[in-house]
Design a protein around this motif. Structure first.
Motif, PDB file in Angstrom:
ATOM      1  N   ALA A   1       0.836  -1.208   0.000  1.00 51.22           N
ATOM      2  CA  ALA A   1       0.000   0.000   0.000  1.00 51.22           C
ATOM      3  C   ALA A   1       0.869   1.256   0.000  1.00 51.22           C
ATOM      4  CB  ALA A   1      -0.948  -0.008   1.203  1.00 51.22           C
ATOM      5  N   ALA A   2       1.957   1.247   0.763  1.00 51.82           N
ATOM      6  CA  ALA A   2       2.862   2.403   0.806  1.00 51.82           C
ATOM      7  C   ALA A   2       3.537   2.626  -0.549  1.00 51.82           C
ATOM      8  CB  ALA A   2       3.914   2.210   1.901  1.00 51.82           C
ATOM      9  N   ILE A   3       3.929   1.547  -1.207  1.00 50.63           N
ATOM     10  CA  ILE A   3       4.547   1.662  -2.535  1.00 50.63           C
ATOM     11  C   ILE A   3       3.542   2.227  -3.538  1.00 50.63           C
ATOM     12  CG2 ILE A   3       5.462   0.335  -4.489  1.00 50.63           C
ATOM     13  CD1 ILE A   3       6.771  -1.531  -2.366  1.00 50.63           C
ATOM     14  N   ILE A   4       2.326   1.709  -3.517  1.00 46.27           N
ATOM     15  CA  ILE A   4       1.290   2.215  -4.427  1.00 46.27           C
ATOM     16  C   ILE A   4       1.015   3.687  -4.145  1.00 46.27           C
ATOM     17  CG2 ILE A   4      -1.161   2.037  -5.040  1.00 46.27           C
ATOM     18  CD1 ILE A   4      -0.865  -1.031  -4.603  1.00 46.27           C
ATOM     19  N   LEU A   5       0.956   4.065  -2.866  1.00 47.28           N
ATOM     20  CA  LEU A   5       0.710   5.454  -2.488  1.00 47.28           C
ATOM     21  C   LEU A   5       1.795   6.371  -3.042  1.00 47.28           C
ATOM     22  CD1 LEU A   5      -1.013   7.485  -0.891  1.00 47.28           C
ATOM     23  CD2 LEU A   5       0.405   6.965   1.099  1.00 47.28           C
ATOM     24  N   MET A   6       3.045   5.911  -3.041  1.00 51.11           N
ATOM     25  CA  MET A   6       4.139   6.729  -3.583  1.00 51.11           C
ATOM     26  C   MET A   6       3.952   7.003  -5.073  1.00 51.11           C
ATOM     27  SD  MET A   6       7.660   5.582  -1.664  1.00 51.11           S
ATOM     28  CE  MET A   6       7.549   3.849  -2.066  1.00 51.11           C
ATOM     29  N   PHE A   7       3.410   6.031  -5.801  1.00 49.40           N
ATOM     30  CA  PHE A   7       3.206   6.214  -7.237  1.00 49.40           C
ATOM     31  C   PHE A   7       1.928   6.996  -7.549  1.00 49.40           C
ATOM     32  CE2 PHE A   7       6.134   2.596  -7.336  1.00 49.40           C
ATOM     33  CZ  PHE A   7       7.075   3.087  -8.246  1.00 49.40           C
ATOM     34  N   VAL A   8       0.886   6.787  -6.760  1.00 50.34           N
ATOM     35  CA  VAL A   8      -0.387   7.451  -7.011  1.00 50.34           C
ATOM     36  C   VAL A   8      -0.314   8.925  -6.626  1.00 50.34           C
ATOM     37  CG1 VAL A   8      -2.829   7.492  -6.360  1.00 50.34           C
ATOM     38  CG2 VAL A   8      -1.695   5.317  -6.798  1.00 50.34           C
ATOM     39  N   ARG A   9       0.282   9.201  -5.513  1.00 50.26           N
ATOM     40  CA  ARG A   9       0.515  10.568  -5.019  1.00 50.26           C
ATOM     41  C   ARG A   9      -0.759  11.391  -4.864  1.00 50.26           C
ATOM     42  NH1 ARG A   9       6.242  12.681  -7.291  1.00 50.26           N
ATOM     43  NH2 ARG A   9       7.376  10.760  -6.890  1.00 50.26           N
ATOM     44  N   ASP A  10      -1.783  10.804  -4.334  1.00 47.29           N
ATOM     45  CA  ASP A  10      -2.994  11.573  -4.047  1.00 47.29           C
ATOM     46  C   ASP A  10      -3.186  11.699  -2.538  1.00 47.29           C
ATOM     47  OD1 ASP A  10      -3.776   9.024  -3.390  1.00 47.29           O
ATOM     48  OD2 ASP A  10      -5.682   9.099  -4.447  1.00 47.29           O
ATOM     49  N   THR A  11      -2.088  11.982  -1.861  1.00 47.19           N
ATOM     50  CA  THR A  11      -2.071  12.023  -0.411  1.00 47.19           C
ATOM     51  C   THR A  11      -2.802  13.257   0.124  1.00 47.19           C
ATOM     52  OG1 THR A  11       0.094  10.987  -0.517  1.00 47.19           O
ATOM     53  CG2 THR A  11      -0.547  11.889   1.588  1.00 47.19           C
ATOM     54  N   ASN A  12      -3.619  13.034   1.147  1.00 43.04           N
ATOM     55  CA  ASN A  12      -4.289  14.110   1.857  1.00 43.04           C
ATOM     56  C   ASN A  12      -4.073  13.869   3.345  1.00 43.04           C
ATOM     57  OD1 ASN A  12      -5.883  16.087   2.913  1.00 43.04           O
ATOM     58  ND2 ASN A  12      -7.821  15.257   2.165  1.00 43.04           N
ATOM     59  N   VAL A  13      -2.875  14.162   3.805  1.00 40.70           N
ATOM     60  CA  VAL A  13      -2.515  13.902   5.203  1.00 40.70           C
ATOM     61  C   VAL A  13      -3.342  14.753   6.148  1.00 40.70           C
ATOM     62  CG1 VAL A  13      -0.607  13.907   6.866  1.00 40.70           C
ATOM     63  CG2 VAL A  13      -0.188  13.254   4.501  1.00 40.70           C
ATOM     64  N   GLN A  14      -3.687  15.966   5.758  1.00 35.56           N
ATOM     65  CA  GLN A  14      -4.480  16.849   6.615  1.00 35.56           C
ATOM     66  C   GLN A  14      -5.879  16.287   6.871  1.00 35.56           C
ATOM     67  OE1 GLN A  14      -3.212  19.363   8.222  1.00 35.56           O
ATOM     68  NE2 GLN A  14      -1.239  19.101   7.218  1.00 35.56           N
ATOM     69  N   GLY A  15      -6.398  15.538   5.917  1.00 34.81           N
ATOM     70  CA  GLY A  15      -7.730  14.975   6.051  1.00 34.81           C
ATOM     71  C   GLY A  15      -7.852  13.963   7.173  1.00 34.81           C
ATOM     72  N   ILE A  16      -6.732  13.409   7.607  1.00 36.56           N
ATOM     73  CA  ILE A  16      -6.768  12.395   8.677  1.00 36.56           C
ATOM     74  C   ILE A  16      -7.279  12.991   9.987  1.00 36.56           C
ATOM     75  CG2 ILE A  16      -4.437  12.621   9.620  1.00 36.56           C
ATOM     76  CD1 ILE A  16      -4.338   9.492   9.421  1.00 36.56           C
ATOM     77  N   LYS A  17      -7.119  14.290  10.159  1.00 39.48           N
ATOM     78  CA  LYS A  17      -7.600  14.954  11.373  1.00 39.48           C
ATOM     79  C   LYS A  17      -9.125  14.969  11.437  1.00 39.48           C
ATOM     80  CE  LYS A  17      -3.577  17.957  11.701  1.00 39.48           C
ATOM     81  NZ  LYS A  17      -3.085  19.339  11.590  1.00 39.48           N
ATOM     82  N   GLN A  18      -9.788  14.840  10.291  1.00 39.78           N
ATOM     83  CA  GLN A  18     -11.234  14.885  10.245  1.00 39.78           C
ATOM     84  C   GLN A  18     -11.878  13.507  10.428  1.00 39.78           C
ATOM     85  OE1 GLN A  18     -11.782  16.682   6.444  1.00 39.78           O
ATOM     86  NE2 GLN A  18     -11.316  18.741   7.181  1.00 39.78           N
TER      87      GLN A  18
END
Length: 141
Positions: free
Chosen positions: A45-62
């Motif tokens: 999942a981490a490898i796929i996330l690096m390639f997809v690059r649609d990260t929304n780290v701020q959204g985790i707070k919600q």
């Protein structure tokens, strides 16, 4: 159509994962197999996330903390599925697993749990579940 393809892919992978974990657990133990499975899943999942690059780290707070613990169900899923496969076989395990999933999703849909839009369950849905249960019973005889 894409949803159906992903559902089929997911279902196939759940079955393959269960069988592989059951085999691994005979060599190293069930919790060790669950640990390896969770770790390799995280890495992929981490490898796929690096390639997809649609990260929304701020959204985790919600996200509600209760939902963030959802991944922990994976350990229980793996342990339960591996143990069941070893005791009752792959086909009966997956059949029972599917019935349990459908029954719980009926409860979630009909009660609107987890923010899901409430759905009215009608007779055809209950007949479908009853037919699945009957089929599993017949298959086990």
């Amino acid at each position: 159509m894409r949803g159906i393809i992903f559902a089929i892919l997911g279902g196939a992978c759940i079955t393959l994962q269960g069988v592989a974990n059951a085999r691994i657990s005979t060599d190293i133990g069930t919790w060790q197999a669950a640990t390896i499975t969770q770790l390799t899943g995280f890495i992929l999942a981490a490898i796929i996330l690096m390639f997809v690059r649609d990260t929304n780290v701020q959204g985790i707070k919600q996200v509600k903390p209760m939902y963030l613990a959802g991944g922990a169900f994976g350990a229980v899923i793996i342990f339960s599925e591996v143990t069941a496969i070893q005791q009752i076989g792959v086909t009966f395990t997956i059949s029972a697993l599917l019935i349990a999933q459908l029954f719980l999703t009926f409860l979630i849909d009909s009660n609107g749990w987890f923010g899901v839009l409430k759905q009215k369950m009608k007779l055809p849905q209950f007949i479908g579940i009853a037919l699945m249960i009957t089929g599993v019973i017949i298959m086990k005889l």
